[in-house]
Motif scaffolding. Structure first.
Motif, short mmCIF file in Angstrom:
data_model
loop_
_atom_site.label_atom_id
_atom_site.label_comp_id
_atom_site.label_asym_id
_atom_site.label_seq_id
_atom_site.Cartn_x
_atom_site.Cartn_y
_atom_site.Cartn_z
N UNK A 2 0.84 -1.20 0.00
CA UNK A 2 0.00 0.00 0.00
C UNK A 2 0.87 1.25 0.00
N UNK A 3 0.36 2.29 -0.58
CA UNK A 3 1.12 3.53 -0.68
C UNK A 3 1.15 4.23 0.68
N UNK A 4 2.35 4.51 1.21
CA UNK A 4 2.43 5.22 2.49
C UNK A 4 1.84 6.63 2.37
N UNK A 5 1.35 7.14 3.48
CA UNK A 5 0.73 8.47 3.50
C UNK A 5 1.67 9.54 2.97
N UNK A 6 2.96 9.48 3.32
CA UNK A 6 3.86 10.54 2.87
C UNK A 6 4.03 10.54 1.35
N UNK A 7 3.90 9.39 0.71
CA UNK A 7 3.95 9.32 -0.75
C UNK A 7 2.66 9.90 -1.33
N UNK A 8 1.53 9.59 -0.72
CA UNK A 8 0.25 10.16 -1.18
C UNK A 8 0.30 11.69 -1.10
N UNK A 9 0.89 12.21 -0.02
CA UNK A 9 1.02 13.66 0.13
C UNK A 9 1.89 14.25 -0.97
N UNK A 10 3.00 13.57 -1.30
CA UNK A 10 3.86 14.03 -2.40
C UNK A 10 3.11 14.00 -3.73
N UNK A 11 2.36 12.94 -3.95
CA UNK A 11 1.62 12.79 -5.21
C UNK A 11 0.58 13.89 -5.39
N UNK A 12 0.07 14.43 -4.28
CA UNK A 12 -0.94 15.49 -4.38
C UNK A 12 -0.40 16.71 -5.11
N UNK A 13 0.90 16.96 -5.00
CA UNK A 13 1.50 18.10 -5.69
C UNK A 13 2.38 17.68 -6.87
N UNK A 14 2.95 16.48 -6.82
CA UNK A 14 3.87 16.02 -7.87
C UNK A 14 3.16 15.35 -9.03
N UNK A 15 1.92 14.96 -8.82
CA UNK A 15 1.22 14.24 -9.89
C UNK A 15 1.86 12.89 -10.13
N UNK A 16 1.90 12.47 -11.39
CA UNK A 16 2.43 11.15 -11.74
C UNK A 16 3.92 11.15 -12.03
N UNK A 17 4.59 12.30 -11.92
CA UNK A 17 6.00 12.36 -12.29
C UNK A 17 6.84 11.37 -11.48
N UNK A 18 8.00 11.05 -12.01
CA UNK A 18 8.90 10.09 -11.38
C UNK A 18 9.32 10.55 -9.99
N UNK A 19 9.13 9.66 -9.01
CA UNK A 19 9.62 9.90 -7.65
C UNK A 19 10.73 8.91 -7.36
N UNK A 20 11.80 9.41 -6.76
CA UNK A 20 12.93 8.59 -6.32
C UNK A 20 12.62 8.22 -4.87
N UNK A 21 12.49 6.91 -4.59
CA UNK A 21 11.99 6.45 -3.30
C UNK A 21 12.92 5.41 -2.71
N UNK A 22 13.20 5.53 -1.39
CA UNK A 22 13.98 4.47 -0.74
C UNK A 22 13.13 3.21 -0.61
N UNK A 23 13.77 2.08 -0.76
CA UNK A 23 13.09 0.80 -0.56
C UNK A 23 13.99 -0.14 0.21
N UNK A 24 13.37 -1.06 0.92
CA UNK A 24 14.11 -2.10 1.63
C UNK A 24 13.51 -3.45 1.26
N UNK A 25 14.35 -4.45 1.22
CA UNK A 25 13.89 -5.82 0.97
C UNK A 25 14.74 -6.75 1.82
N UNK A 26 14.27 -8.00 1.92
CA UNK A 26 15.00 -8.95 2.77
C UNK A 26 14.95 -10.35 2.20
N UNK A 27 16.07 -11.02 2.32
CA UNK A 27 16.11 -12.46 2.19
C UNK A 27 16.14 -12.96 3.63
N UNK A 28 15.00 -13.50 4.06
CA UNK A 28 14.85 -13.99 5.43
C UNK A 28 15.05 -15.50 5.41
#
Length: 159
Positions: A2-28
């Protein structure tokens, strides 16, 4: 995911343009060396566990949180496996993102794997040589974790 609230807030002004976003993943990995995977509710595909850190959240804390939220498995982050800028993606709604993924090797320490939120249809443990179909992104990370290589950085390779 699900899209985090802070990304939704950015999208409200940025529209669909490319956003550079930190991500984390794991091999558990569990004590038997099996890999924890989730079958994503958005695509139906099996994948390693991942997500987006909250603003100010440390990456290792973020992945430990994400693993628990999605699978009910408690884990500890042992080391960084891979740091990689992923290819840009465009979502069905037109939003464009590019993720800087930090992938951790994590060890399961408690909890029974189960669907723990609405991001997964199934979760389960898999032998590294008996994985379901996965994107190359996940296959490379699992292989790197199982082989015990040093941290991998694009352009530098394995040390």
């Amino acid at each position: 995911m699900p899209t985090p609230d802070f990304i939704r807030d950015l999208r409200a002004t940025a529209g669909n343009q490319l956003l550079w976003i930190p991500g984390v993943s794991a091999v558990v990995l569990d004590p038997e060396g099996r890999v924890l995977l989730g079958r994503r509710s958005d695509s139906g595909e099996w994948a390693i566990i991942g997500g987006i850190p909250d603003p100010g959240e440390q990456p290792a804390s973020a992945i430990v949180r994400e693993v628990y939220e999605e699978t009910a498995v408690h884990c500890v982050a042992e080391r960084v496996l891979v740091v990689e800028a992923l290819s840009p993606v465009t979502y069905p709604n037109g939003d464009k993102c590019q993720y800087m993924d930090i992938c951790f090797l994590c060890r399961a320490v408690a909890g029974e794997a189960r669907v723990n939120d609405d991001e997964s249809l199934e979760v389960g443990w898999f032998e590294p040589d008996s994985l379901p179909p996965l994107q190359e992104f996940a296959v490379r990370r699992i292989k790197h974790a199982v082989e015990g290589g040093t941290t991998w950085f694009e352009g530098i390779g394995q040390g």
